[in-house]
Every structure is written in structure tokens, then in C-alpha cells.
Scaffold this motif. Structure first.
Motif, short mmCIF file in Angstrom:
data_model
loop_
_atom_site.label_atom_id
_atom_site.label_comp_id
_atom_site.label_asym_id
_atom_site.label_seq_id
_atom_site.Cartn_x
_atom_site.Cartn_y
_atom_site.Cartn_z
N ASP A 96 0.86 -1.19 0.00
CA ASP A 96 0.00 0.00 0.00
C ASP A 96 0.89 1.23 0.00
OD1 ASP A 96 -2.92 -0.93 0.38
OD2 ASP A 96 -1.85 -2.08 1.92
N ILE A 97 0.74 2.05 -1.05
CA ILE A 97 1.55 3.26 -1.19
C ILE A 97 0.61 4.42 -1.52
CG2 ILE A 97 3.36 4.40 -2.52
CD1 ILE A 97 4.55 1.63 -3.07
N ASP A 98 0.80 5.51 -0.81
CA ASP A 98 0.07 6.72 -1.20
C ASP A 98 1.05 7.88 -1.23
OD1 ASP A 98 -0.30 8.39 1.49
OD2 ASP A 98 -0.72 6.29 1.98
N ILE A 149 5.73 3.34 -10.31
CA ILE A 149 6.06 2.19 -9.47
C ILE A 149 6.45 1.02 -10.37
CG2 ILE A 149 5.14 0.48 -7.85
CD1 ILE A 149 3.37 2.72 -6.73
N TYR A 150 7.57 0.38 -10.02
CA TYR A 150 8.08 -0.77 -10.78
C TYR A 150 8.39 -1.89 -9.78
CZ TYR A 150 9.18 3.14 -13.92
OH TYR A 150 9.12 4.29 -14.69
N ILE A 151 7.81 -3.04 -9.98
CA ILE A 151 8.18 -4.21 -9.19
C ILE A 151 9.15 -5.03 -10.02
CG2 ILE A 151 7.37 -6.34 -8.09
CD1 ILE A 151 4.75 -4.93 -7.46
N VAL A 152 10.34 -5.30 -9.44
CA VAL A 152 11.41 -5.98 -10.19
C VAL A 152 11.88 -7.21 -9.43
CG1 VAL A 152 12.18 -3.88 -11.36
CG2 VAL A 152 13.14 -4.48 -9.12
N SER A 153 12.61 -8.06 -10.13
CA SER A 153 13.02 -9.35 -9.57
C SER A 153 14.20 -9.26 -8.62
CB SER A 153 13.37 -10.32 -10.69
OG SER A 153 14.44 -9.79 -11.47
N PHE A 213 -1.41 3.33 -4.69
CA PHE A 213 -1.16 2.00 -5.24
C PHE A 213 -1.43 0.96 -4.16
CE2 PHE A 213 1.73 -1.62 -5.85
CZ PHE A 213 1.36 -2.05 -7.11
N SER A 214 -2.23 -0.03 -4.47
CA SER A 214 -2.55 -1.09 -3.52
C SER A 214 -2.61 -2.41 -4.28
CB SER A 214 -3.90 -0.81 -2.83
OG SER A 214 -4.18 -1.80 -1.88
N ARG A 263 3.83 1.02 2.88
CA ARG A 263 3.48 -0.02 3.86
C ARG A 263 3.46 -1.38 3.17
NH1 ARG A 263 -1.39 -2.61 5.63
NH2 ARG A 263 -1.27 -3.23 7.82
N PHE A 264 4.26 -2.31 3.73
CA PHE A 264 4.23 -3.69 3.29
C PHE A 264 3.68 -4.51 4.46
CE2 PHE A 264 8.45 -2.65 0.95
CZ PHE A 264 7.76 -1.95 -0.02
#
Length: 365
Positions: free
Chosen positions: A296-298, A305-309, A335-336, A361-362
Motif C-alpha cells: 500500500d503506497i500513497d 512504481i516498478y516491481i522488479v526481480s 497504489f494497492s 506499507r508492506f
């Protein structure tokens, strides 16, 4: 001549009288020494008799009958009299002082008060351990709340682990590690609980009776010990979850409180041209399973936002080289997403054309 005979006869009478007196004293003493001695045991308020084995300074004398016991006084010695029996199918043991002066009588009465009896026969089998666990957890959160610290979330899986280990303590001994060398972190890992930090408090409470406030005694004991107080008064709020476990037998209770960090909360500010990278699953963590994580990001401004390996892709991103992303979301303020993270995976956050204040928040489950 007559005078001599008279004196001799008077002397014989004196000796005879002395012998008679000595014999009387001897007989009297023997009679007293061999006389019987009666003890009576009862409840003070009700006069109800108490039965059990009678001991004098640890030596068994016999068993009472309807609260009464008679023995030869020659078997008794000053010191302690103890009564060891059962009441309402629960064992009790009482000790009474037995001074030498009490041997001057033909008997003695020993009484116990109802509250003393209730405490003596108290057995933890009557306790609701689930209720004790809930009370301990609640008291810990009250202490955290008083200190302005975020309260812990009750985690059923962690509670089960704590409950199971509380019973193991009664079998293997009072240690943070079991006989195979596993600690609290290992127990969480074995049950596939992902955590960033873990701690454990233990407590053993013996000699319990019905008047003991078990939960409060345990938490107060932890609060008075700097090492045990530390995870409770967690100023850095490293711990997000917890669970208490209690196991009791006879007059002893074992309590376990496990603390775990299962969240990452962070507030950052990024200026234009800067980026941030945060691991979703730090590769240094000792787990061999994938983990569900809620992200959760505000942000005060639009961000990418990029999710990478892994961090290698982040380095490529910084160097304007080709990079591979698992997910890309651009120009958003909120982003959630819930994902299954693999070891090494992380998230890149990039502000748009304005500086941004960002809350991250993770939450691991």
C-alpha cells in the motif's frame, strides 16, 4: 545400747521412706512417658474433620480417623507436625509448629481456615488458559498504548506456536531453545511465518493458589525486567504481531509471548530525479518459501512504481540500461496490490515532475 538401736531403726525407716518415694516418682514418670497423646485436625470455621497421613519431623506416625489420631507420646518429638491428605479429590499438606511444651499435655488440636484450605487444594486444571492468553495479550497492548506505541495485532498462528511451546517448557525445561536448539525465530520459520524481526518472553509461575492474579503477575514481571520489557515497549515499533500461549499443571503455569515484525512502514520524501528501492523480500532472510505481501503506497504527487526481480534490475534502471520489470504502474498517487513475493524481489519508486511525500506499507501474511 538402746540409743544406738533406736538410731539404727530410724535410719532404716529413712532409707525405706526414700526408696518408696523414688519408686513412686519412677512409676509416675513411666506412666506419663508411656501415656497416649491425641491430635485432632479440623476446619476452623465449620469444625469439619480433616483426614490424612500424620508426620512428625518427616517421620510417618499414621493416618487420622475422622480427624483424630492417637499415638504414644514416646514417639513424638518437638518440631513440626504435618498433615498430608486430600479434600474434594485434591491433595493438601499443612505444617504446624509443635514445641516441646505441647508434650506436657495429653493432646492438641490443629485447625486450618477455609481460605488456607482453598489455597492448599488449588489446582490449575480449573483455569481457562485461553482466557489467560487473551488477558496477557490485552495487558501487553495496554502497556504499549500507555507508552504511545502502536498496539500489536493478534496473530492466531503465532498464538498457536506460543501455546505449543508453553507445554514443551513443562517437559524439556525452561529455556528459549528446545532440546534440538530451535529458538522462537526457528519455530516461526518452520510454520512458514515470514518475519523481519522476532522476540520471545517466557515466564514460569509456581506455587499458585486461587488468589493469584496470574496474567497481571506475568506481565508485571516482564515489565520489571529490562530485557523482557524491551519488546513490549517497542519504541521503534519493530513488532507488529504477537501471540501468547499458556500451559498449566498442578500449581505451575508456563507463559510464552512471541513478538514478530510482519510489516514495513516508512515515510519518505523524493525530489524529482531521485528514485528509491525497497526490498519486498530481502534475500538475506533465512526463508525458503514465497511470501504473500500486501503493498500500500500513497503519495502527495504522481509517482511511477516498478516491481522488479532483484536489485540488479534496479541498478540497470539507474544506469538507463535495459531492465525487466514484473509490474509497472505509472502516474498514480495511490497504489494497492497483494502479490506473492519471491526472494530478492523489490519495488522501485520514482516521482514525476514534482517532489513527492510518500507513505509506504508492506504487510506480510
Amino acid at each position: 545400747m538402746n540409743t544406738y538401736i533406736l538410731c539404727f531403726m530410724n535410719h532404716k525407716k529413712t532409707i525405706l521412706l526414700f526408696l518408696i518415694m523414688a519408686l513412686v516418682i519412677l512409676i509416675s514418670g513411666c506412666t506419663s512417658y508411656n501415656s497416649s497423646y491425641t491430635m485432632r485436625f479440623f476446619i476452623n470455621e465449620t469444625d469439619e474433620p480433616l483426614d490424612g497421613n500424620i508426620f512428625n519431623n518427616g517421620n510417618l506416625l499414621g493416618y487420622t480417623n475422622n480427624g483424630n489420631f492417637t499415638t504414644s507420646i514416646e514417639k513424638l518429638r518437638p518440631g513440626l507436625i504435618s498433615l498430608n491428605g486430600t479434600y474434594d479429590n485434591q491433595q493438601f499438606e499443612f505444617f504446624f509448629e509443635f514445641p516441646e511444651r505441647d508434650l506436657n499435655y495429653s493432646g492438641i488440636e490443629f485447625s486450618v481456615h477455609t481460605n488456607e484450605l482453598a489455597n492448599a487444594i488449588f489446582n490449575t486444571s480449573v483455569l481457562n488458559t485461553l482466557e489467560l492468553e487473551s488477558e496477557i495479550f490485552s495487558l501487553i497492548n495496554k502497556e504499549r498504548k500507555k507508552g504511545g506505541i502502536k498496539t500489536l495485532k493478534l496473530n492466531d498462528k503465532i498464538s498457536w506456536i506460543a501455546r505449543n511451546y508453553s507445554k514443551i517448557l513443562s517437559i524439556e525445561g525452561f529455556h528459549h531453545k528446545d532440546i534440538e536448539g530451535r529458538d522462537a525465530g526457528d519455530r516461526l520459520k518452520e510454520n512458514r511465518i515470514f518475519y523481519t524481526v522476532a522476540a520471545e518472553n517466557l515466564y514460569m509461575l509456581s506455587g499458585l493458589n486461587g488468589s493469584t492474579d496470574i496474567s497481571r503477575t506475568i506481565v508485571n514481571g516482564w515489565m520489571e525486567s529490562p530485557g523482557h520489557r524491551s519488546p513490549i515497549m517497542d519504541r521503534d515499533e519493530l513488532f507488529s504481531d504477537g501471540g501468547a500461549g499458556v500451559y498449566c499443571e498442578v500449581k505451575t503455569c508456563y507463559a510464552v509471548m512471541v513478538f514478530a515484525g510482519m510489516e514495513h512502514n516508512e515515510n519518505i520524501e523524493l525530489n524529482t530525479g531521485y528514485v528509491a528501492f525497497r526490498y519486498l523480500y530481502d534475500p538475506t532472510y533465512p526463508f525458503d518459501f514465497d511470501v504473500p505481501v500486501s503493498i500500500d503506497i500513497d503519495s502527495s504527487e504522481n509517482i511511477n512504481i516498478y516491481i522488479v526481480s532483484g536489485k540488479e534490475q534496479y541498478d540497470n534502471f539507474l544506469s538507463n540500461r535495459n531492465y525487466n520489470s514484473i509490474l509497472e504502474i505509472k502516474q498514480v498517487r495511490v497504489f494497492s496490490r497483494a502479490i506473492i513475493a519471491k526472494k530478492g524481489e523489490g519495488i522501485i519508486i520514482q516521482p514525476g515532475d514534482k517532489s513527492a511525500k510518500i507513505n509506504i506499507r508492506f504487510r506480510y501474511t
